[in-house]
Design a protein around this motif. Structure first.
Motif, mmCIF file in Angstrom:
data_model
loop_
_atom_site.group_PDB
_atom_site.id
_atom_site.type_symbol
_atom_site.label_atom_id
_atom_site.label_comp_id
_atom_site.label_asym_id
_atom_site.label_seq_id
_atom_site.Cartn_x
_atom_site.Cartn_y
_atom_site.Cartn_z
ATOM 1 N N UNK A 50 6.593 6.362 6.695
ATOM 2 C CA UNK A 50 5.682 5.822 7.737
ATOM 3 C C UNK A 50 6.355 4.534 8.087
ATOM 4 N N UNK A 51 5.319 3.995 8.920
ATOM 5 C CA UNK A 51 5.892 2.685 9.573
ATOM 6 C C UNK A 51 6.248 1.632 8.631
ATOM 7 N N UNK A 52 5.385 1.404 7.758
ATOM 8 C CA UNK A 52 5.950 -0.026 6.960
ATOM 9 C C UNK A 52 7.281 0.233 6.050
ATOM 10 N N UNK A 53 7.469 1.438 5.639
ATOM 11 C CA UNK A 53 8.323 1.915 4.654
ATOM 12 C C UNK A 53 9.597 2.240 5.601
ATOM 13 N N UNK A 54 9.558 2.798 6.661
ATOM 14 C CA UNK A 54 10.641 2.604 7.908
ATOM 15 C C UNK A 54 11.197 1.252 7.922
ATOM 16 N N UNK A 55 10.477 0.369 8.186
ATOM 17 C CA UNK A 55 10.930 -1.062 8.452
ATOM 18 C C UNK A 55 11.578 -1.715 7.251
ATOM 19 N N UNK A 56 10.992 -1.486 6.057
ATOM 20 C CA UNK A 56 11.181 -2.045 4.721
ATOM 21 C C UNK A 56 12.685 -1.113 4.313
ATOM 22 N N UNK A 57 12.787 -0.088 4.545
ATOM 23 C CA UNK A 57 14.000 0.904 3.705
ATOM 24 C C UNK A 57 14.051 0.688 2.471
ATOM 25 N N UNK A 58 13.045 0.986 1.891
ATOM 26 C CA UNK A 58 12.952 0.934 0.331
ATOM 27 C C UNK A 58 13.864 1.666 -0.234
ATOM 28 N N UNK A 59 14.518 2.707 0.005
ATOM 29 C CA UNK A 59 15.326 3.546 -0.686
ATOM 30 C C UNK A 59 16.628 2.814 -0.807
ATOM 31 N N UNK A 60 17.038 1.980 0.342
ATOM 32 C CA UNK A 60 18.218 1.366 0.431
ATOM 33 C C UNK A 60 18.323 -0.152 -0.141
ATOM 34 N N UNK A 64 0.907 -1.162 0.097
ATOM 35 C CA UNK A 64 0.022 -0.020 -0.081
ATOM 36 C C UNK A 64 0.740 1.231 0.039
ATOM 37 N N UNK A 65 0.196 2.374 -0.196
ATOM 38 C CA UNK A 65 0.993 3.535 0.025
ATOM 39 C C UNK A 65 1.235 3.838 1.350
ATOM 40 N N UNK A 66 1.850 5.293 1.676
ATOM 41 C CA UNK A 66 1.967 5.508 3.144
ATOM 42 C C UNK A 66 0.863 6.814 3.137
ATOM 43 N N UNK A 67 0.398 7.053 4.247
ATOM 44 C CA UNK A 67 -0.495 8.178 4.319
ATOM 45 C C UNK A 67 0.313 9.389 4.343
#
Length: 247
Positions: free
Chosen positions: A85-95, A6-9
């Motif tokens: 956000x929370x999901x993306x912080x855990x995923x660390x998508x940029x890295x 999903x996206x982040x809010x």
């Protein structure tokens, strides 16, 4: 393997300068006309005095809503950085390694779907919104995404219900699709679900070895780092469910 997110809010507004979004340069160019339609509708609605009400946000977010009116001119950034956000912080998508990032697809009320490298500005719009000229966005996107998406291999579905409504797999794809459900003490939870889904996605995308090719192999891969149980589809032609213990 393909991971659906999903996206982040909350979203990064983007850099202070740089090139604006180019719709013709985004992945899945067959969605360009639909993206144009939603973008035009969102820009128009966001200029109205009742925009926060129409977009389902509080009055305190008036500045965020007003920024939607500059979506065509504001500097864009990779989606991997825009979503936070929370999901993306855990995923660390940029890295994530480039090969891993190519296995990620982000669902969006504005853009339909995005790859992490697609350059877009920050925006405020939920899939649960109904815009004048498009109607309910999940219903608007569903036939368009059904025609555009034909994922191969195992599909790891980390979307929320709101975004899952915008695309459902056909029977063939459903047999290879696994929805990630987060539990704590045997009960479904929402508070820790985003964080845990982000950790699960990162583990699957960065672990050594071959990507899983079946729901059973996906369960085994997740079990390398999390307690997990695979549930058979509740109905014929439905997707599998992977119950993961919250972290």
């Amino acid at each position: 393997m393909l991971v659906l997110l999903p996206p982040s809010e909350t979203k990064w507004a983007g850099p202070p300068r740089g090139a604006a979004v180019r719709l013709d340069a985004l992945s899945h160019p067959d969605l360009t006309a639909a993206r144009e339609q939603v973008l035009d509708a969102l820009v128009e609605v966001s200029a109205r005095p009742d925009a926060p009400e129409l977009l389902g946000v509080g009055a305190s977010l008036g500045d965020v809503v007003a920024a939607n009116t500059t979506l065509r001119t504001r500097p864009a950034a990779p989606a991997a950085r825009v979503y936070t956000g929370v999901l993306y912080d855990a995923l660390d998508l940029p890295n994530l390694p480039a090969a891993a990032a190519r296995r990620v697809l982000v669902f969006s009320a504005l853009w339909g779907v995005l790859r992490p490298g697609d350059r877009v500005p920050g925006y405020r719009l939920s899939m649960g919104t109904s815009l004048p000229g498009t109607g309910p966005l999940a219903a608007f996107w569903k036939p368009r995404l059904t025609g555009a998406l034909a994922p191969a291999g195992v599909v790891v579905d980390c979307r929320s219900a709101t975004y899952a409504a915008a695309w459902t797999p056909d029977a063939d794809t459903a047999a290879r699709t696994v929805g990630v459900r987060v539990l704590s003490g045997g009960r479904v939870v929402s508070h820790a679900a985003k964080h845990t889904r982000g950790l699960v996605a990162r583990h699957l995308l960065t672990r050594a070895g071959r990507a899983p090719r079946t729901p059973g192999a996906l369960r085994d891969a997740v079990r390398e780092a999390f307690p997990a149980e695979l549930r058979e589809p509740a109905r014929r032609g439905g997707a599998w469910t992977l119950d993961v213990e919250a972290r």
